[in-house]
Scaffold this motif. Structure first.
Motif, PDB file in Angstrom:
ATOM      1  N   LYS A  67      -7.526  -8.890   6.188  1.00 18.37           N
ATOM      2  CA  LYS A  67      -8.117  -9.499   7.392  1.00 18.37           C
ATOM      3  C   LYS A  67      -8.376 -10.987   7.161  1.00 18.37           C
ATOM      4  O   LYS A  67      -8.121 -11.821   8.037  1.00 18.37           O
ATOM      5  CB  LYS A  67      -9.440  -8.816   7.747  1.00 18.37           C
ATOM      6  CG  LYS A  67      -9.305  -7.534   8.529  1.00 18.37           C
ATOM      7  CD  LYS A  67     -10.708  -7.012   8.883  1.00 18.37           C
ATOM      8  CE  LYS A  67     -10.636  -5.712   9.663  1.00 18.37           C
ATOM      9  NZ  LYS A  67     -12.007  -5.184   9.947  1.00 18.37           N
ATOM     10  N   ALA A  68      -8.875 -11.319   5.978  1.00 15.69           N
ATOM     11  CA  ALA A  68      -9.191 -12.714   5.657  1.00 15.69           C
ATOM     12  C   ALA A  68      -7.937 -13.587   5.641  1.00 15.69           C
ATOM     13  O   ALA A  68      -8.017 -14.805   5.841  1.00 15.69           O
ATOM     14  CB  ALA A  68      -9.905 -12.790   4.309  1.00 15.69           C
ATOM     15  N   LYS A  69      -6.793 -12.956   5.426  1.00 16.95           N
ATOM     16  CA  LYS A  69      -5.525 -13.700   5.395  1.00 16.95           C
ATOM     17  C   LYS A  69      -4.848 -13.768   6.759  1.00 16.95           C
ATOM     18  O   LYS A  69      -3.811 -14.418   6.907  1.00 16.95           O
ATOM     19  CB  LYS A  69      -4.570 -13.058   4.380  1.00 16.95           C
ATOM     20  CG  LYS A  69      -5.074 -13.113   2.945  1.00 16.95           C
ATOM     21  CD  LYS A  69      -4.144 -12.348   2.006  1.00 16.95           C
ATOM     22  CE  LYS A  69      -4.680 -12.361   0.569  1.00 16.95           C
ATOM     23  NZ  LYS A  69      -3.807 -11.570  -0.348  1.00 16.95           N
ATOM     24  N   GLY A  70      -5.396 -13.031   7.738  1.00 15.24           N
ATOM     25  CA  GLY A  70      -4.843 -13.112   9.079  1.00 15.24           C
ATOM     26  C   GLY A  70      -4.326 -11.814   9.660  1.00 15.24           C
ATOM     27  O   GLY A  70      -3.751 -11.806  10.763  1.00 15.24           O
ATOM     28  N   ALA A  71      -4.518 -10.707   8.966  1.00 16.84           N
ATOM     29  CA  ALA A  71      -4.110  -9.410   9.505  1.00 16.84           C
ATOM     30  C   ALA A  71      -5.141  -8.938  10.530  1.00 16.84           C
ATOM     31  O   ALA A  71      -6.348  -9.127  10.345  1.00 16.84           O
ATOM     32  CB  ALA A  71      -3.971  -8.380   8.393  1.00 16.84           C
ATOM     33  N   VAL A  72      -4.652  -8.329  11.600  1.00 18.11           N
ATOM     34  CA  VAL A  72      -5.515  -7.774  12.640  1.00 18.11           C
ATOM     35  C   VAL A  72      -5.256  -6.272  12.699  1.00 18.11           C
ATOM     36  O   VAL A  72      -4.134  -5.839  12.991  1.00 18.11           O
ATOM     37  CB  VAL A  72      -5.237  -8.415  14.007  1.00 18.11           C
ATOM     38  CG1 VAL A  72      -6.081  -7.751  15.094  1.00 18.11           C
ATOM     39  CG2 VAL A  72      -5.495  -9.910  13.959  1.00 18.11           C
ATOM     40  N   PHE A  73      -6.285  -5.483  12.435  1.00 19.71           N
ATOM     41  CA  PHE A  73      -6.131  -4.030  12.371  1.00 19.71           C
ATOM     42  C   PHE A  73      -6.519  -3.400  13.701  1.00 19.71           C
ATOM     43  O   PHE A  73      -7.561  -3.737  14.272  1.00 19.71           O
ATOM     44  CB  PHE A  73      -6.978  -3.449  11.235  1.00 19.71           C
ATOM     45  CG  PHE A  73      -6.436  -3.790   9.873  1.00 19.71           C
ATOM     46  CD1 PHE A  73      -5.587  -2.916   9.210  1.00 19.71           C
ATOM     47  CD2 PHE A  73      -6.755  -4.999   9.266  1.00 19.71           C
ATOM     48  CE1 PHE A  73      -5.061  -3.241   7.975  1.00 19.71           C
ATOM     49  CE2 PHE A  73      -6.233  -5.333   8.027  1.00 19.71           C
ATOM     50  CZ  PHE A  73      -5.384  -4.448   7.373  1.00 19.71           C
ATOM     51  N   VAL A  74      -5.672  -2.487  14.157  1.00 19.19           N
ATOM     52  CA  VAL A  74      -5.927  -1.757  15.394  1.00 19.19           C
ATOM     53  C   VAL A  74      -5.680  -0.281  15.128  1.00 19.19           C
ATOM     54  O   VAL A  74      -4.998   0.088  14.171  1.00 19.19           O
ATOM     55  CB  VAL A  74      -5.025  -2.246  16.550  1.00 19.19           C
ATOM     56  CG1 VAL A  74      -5.251  -3.716  16.838  1.00 19.19           C
ATOM     57  CG2 VAL A  74      -3.550  -1.974  16.243  1.00 19.19           C
ATOM     58  N   GLU A  75      -6.220   0.567  15.980  1.00 16.45           N
ATOM     59  CA  GLU A  75      -5.959   1.997  15.852  1.00 16.45           C
ATOM     60  C   GLU A  75      -4.751   2.414  16.670  1.00 16.45           C
ATOM     61  O   GLU A  75      -4.014   3.316  16.280  1.00 16.45           O
ATOM     62  CB  GLU A  75      -7.192   2.809  16.252  1.00 16.45           C
ATOM     63  CG  GLU A  75      -8.282   2.826  15.192  1.00 16.45           C
ATOM     64  CD  GLU A  75      -7.782   3.347  13.838  1.00 16.45           C
ATOM     65  OE1 GLU A  75      -7.215   4.450  13.792  1.00 16.45           O
ATOM     66  OE2 GLU A  75      -7.943   2.633  12.829  1.00 16.45           O
ATOM     67  N   GLU A  76      -4.530   1.776  17.821  1.00 12.94           N
ATOM     68  CA  GLU A  76      -3.402   2.141  18.684  1.00 12.94           C
ATOM     69  C   GLU A  76      -2.688   0.885  19.179  1.00 12.94           C
ATOM     70  O   GLU A  76      -3.282  -0.200  19.260  1.00 12.94           O
ATOM     71  CB  GLU A  76      -3.883   2.972  19.877  1.00 12.94           C
ATOM     72  CG  GLU A  76      -4.527   4.300  19.492  1.00 12.94           C
ATOM     73  CD  GLU A  76      -3.599   5.266  18.750  1.00 12.94           C
ATOM     74  OE1 GLU A  76      -2.365   5.080  18.835  1.00 12.94           O
ATOM     75  OE2 GLU A  76      -4.108   6.198  18.102  1.00 12.94           O
ATOM     76  N   LEU A  77      -1.422   1.055  19.546  1.00 16.79           N
ATOM     77  CA  LEU A  77      -0.615  -0.093  19.968  1.00 16.79           C
ATOM     78  C   LEU A  77      -1.142  -0.736  21.236  1.00 16.79           C
ATOM     79  O   LEU A  77      -0.929  -1.932  21.460  1.00 16.79           O
ATOM     80  CB  LEU A  77       0.841   0.345  20.179  1.00 16.79           C
ATOM     81  CG  LEU A  77       1.607   0.854  18.950  1.00 16.79           C
ATOM     82  CD1 LEU A  77       3.061   1.110  19.318  1.00 16.79           C
ATOM     83  CD2 LEU A  77       1.509  -0.107  17.773  1.00 16.79           C
ATOM     84  N   ASN A  78      -1.841   0.035  22.099  1.00 17.17           N
ATOM     85  CA  ASN A  78      -2.310  -0.547  23.352  1.00 17.17           C
ATOM     86  C   ASN A  78      -3.423  -1.571  23.145  1.00 17.17           C
ATOM     87  O   ASN A  78      -3.826  -2.259  24.087  1.00 17.17           O
ATOM     88  CB  ASN A  78      -2.756   0.542  24.337  1.00 17.17           C
ATOM     89  CG  ASN A  78      -3.877   1.412  23.810  1.00 17.17           C
ATOM     90  OD1 ASN A  78      -4.559   1.064  22.842  1.00 17.17           O
ATOM     91  ND2 ASN A  78      -4.082   2.565  24.448  1.00 17.17           N
ATOM     92  N   GLU A  79      -3.910  -1.687  21.910  1.00 22.14           N
ATOM     93  CA  GLU A  79      -4.894  -2.724  21.595  1.00 22.14           C
ATOM     94  C   GLU A  79      -4.224  -4.063  21.264  1.00 22.14           C
ATOM     95  O   GLU A  79      -4.913  -5.073  21.113  1.00 22.14           O
ATOM     96  CB  GLU A  79      -5.750  -2.288  20.399  1.00 22.14           C
ATOM     97  CG  GLU A  79      -6.545  -1.018  20.612  1.00 22.14           C
ATOM     98  CD  GLU A  79      -7.196  -0.528  19.332  1.00 22.14           C
ATOM     99  OE1 GLU A  79      -7.826  -1.353  18.641  1.00 22.14           O
ATOM    100  OE2 GLU A  79      -7.064   0.672  18.998  1.00 22.14           O
ATOM    101  N   ILE A  80      -2.904  -4.064  21.153  1.00 25.75           N
ATOM    102  CA  ILE A  80      -2.172  -5.275  20.778  1.00 25.75           C
ATOM    103  C   ILE A  80      -1.698  -5.978  22.052  1.00 25.75           C
ATOM    104  O   ILE A  80      -1.069  -5.366  22.914  1.00 25.75           O
ATOM    105  CB  ILE A  80      -0.954  -4.924  19.893  1.00 25.75           C
ATOM    106  CG1 ILE A  80      -1.422  -4.218  18.618  1.00 25.75           C
ATOM    107  CG2 ILE A  80      -0.159  -6.176  19.547  1.00 25.75           C
ATOM    108  CD1 ILE A  80      -0.296  -3.672  17.756  1.00 25.75           C
ATOM    109  N   PRO A  81      -1.968  -7.278  22.188  1.00 24.07           N
ATOM    110  CA  PRO A  81      -1.498  -8.006  23.376  1.00 24.07           C
ATOM    111  C   PRO A  81       0.023  -8.199  23.323  1.00 24.07           C
ATOM    112  O   PRO A  81       0.655  -7.921  22.307  1.00 24.07           O
ATOM    113  CB  PRO A  81      -2.225  -9.347  23.258  1.00 24.07           C
ATOM    114  CG  PRO A  81      -2.446  -9.529  21.788  1.00 24.07           C
ATOM    115  CD  PRO A  81      -2.700  -8.150  21.250  1.00 24.07           C
TER     116      PRO A  81
END
Length: 330
Positions: A67-81
């Motif tokens: 996360k500190a390097k720029g990764a964004v964690f989501v549980e499902e694809l619908n959370e991704i723009p």
């Protein structure tokens, strides 16, 4: 957390002695190492953000570092723009519906599924194509189980979690059965379940090579080698890490009076060391070695320690990262 063990210099007492047996192999396996590399290489090649569906591996320290390097964690694809940035699927594998949904949205998907988990997916699909009913030995709710089950239509896979489940299982056609397993199970527990299935259904077909991965098998064997020689085993790992939880169970069954799962040194319950002169330390396959070193240093801060590594196998396996990360950027 309070302690009953004296620190050096307290009340003029010297540090008590503690012998540390360090199990090897421990920590990262090839599949975990590959998955983390995939996220890091994606960040280096395409920049932030890189989206990751589910925890890339089950370890909070690893997830927070990414996360500190720029990764964004989501549980499902619908959370991704809507994005042209990479979307990485975790090492545990995903149901077929997930890459299908990614293609529908034209997402740039990179699959970090462990190759040994992918092998189980292929086995299950092959058996289904050949007309067999599939038994999956595993733990309900684990993402690897959800990924394997999701390779096939609903109802095609029956989950068996215990020997009792295996005894109760009544298939539609006992002559057309095959089994696969989650890769991170207890070797001994799984052998017991398989023995029952083979007794009840002699024609059941299993994998050519066991599905429980080499890393799970090796880490459990290493814990067995130290369990009877110590009063306490510390397993460094996450509470949602199947292979780490199995190490706790294996240690206690192999003769250790007590085994505890800790995420890092701050979680060490020092009161559990009362009367302990030897302690075992290991780490689950998703725990980095830096956390083991942190635990050793914490022990060194309270005890006069000697460290003995007990090695039961040497590992040299490595998996290639996906082609899109090996090729130079355009």
């Amino acid at each position: 957390m309070s302690t009953s063990s004296p620190r050096a210099g307290e009340s003029g007492l010297s540090q008590p002695a503690l012998h540390v047996l360090l199990a090897a192999p421990r920590g990262f396996c090839a599949g975990v190492d590959r998955a983390i590399q995939i996220v890091e290489l994606a960040l280096a090649k395409f920049g932030a953000p890189v989206y990751v569906r589910h925890e890339i591996v089950h370890n909070r320290y690893v997830v927070e570092s990414l996360k500190a390097k720029g990764a964004v964690f989501v549980e499902e694809l619908n959370e991704i723009p809507e994005t042209a940035q990479p979307v990485v699927f975790s090492a545990h594998g995903v149901p077929k519906s997930v890459p299908q949904a990614a293609r529908f949205r034209n997402l740039f998907a990179i699959d970090a599924t462990c190759p040994l988990v992918f092998k189980v997916h292929m086995e299950a699909s092959r058996h289904y194509a050949e007309g067999r009913n599939i038994v999956l030995i595993g733990h309900a709710g684990h993402p690897e189980v959800e990924g394997t089950t999701g390779q096939l239509p609903p109802g095609a896979v029956t989950l068996i979690e215990s020997q009792a489940d295996a005894e109760r299982f009544e298939p539609e056609d006992p002559a057309r059965l095959a089994y696969v397993t989650q890769t991170t199970l207890s070797v001994d527990d799984t052998a017991g379940i398989v023995a029952i299935l083979k007794r009840r259904f002699p024609s059941i077909i299993g994998p050519h090579k066991e599905d429980i991965c080499y890393a799970t098998t090796n880490r459990q064997a290493a814990v067995k080698a130290i369990a009877g020689k110590v009063g306490l085993v510390l397993v460094v790992g996450a509470p949602n890490s199947s292979n780490s939880l199995r190490l706790v169970e294996v240690a206690e069954r192999a003769g250790c009076p007590r085994a505890l799962l800790i995420q890092r040194a701050a979680d060490i319950p020092w009161q559990a060391f009362e009367g302990i002169t030897a302690v075992g330390v290991t780490a689950g396959a998703s725990a980095p070695e830096t956390l083991v070193e942190e635990v050793i240093e914490a022990l060194r801060g309270r005890y006069r320690i000697t460290v003995e590594q007990v090695t039961t196998a040497n590992e040299s396996i490595a998996f290639n990262v996906p082609r899109e990360l090996r090729e130079p950027a355009a």
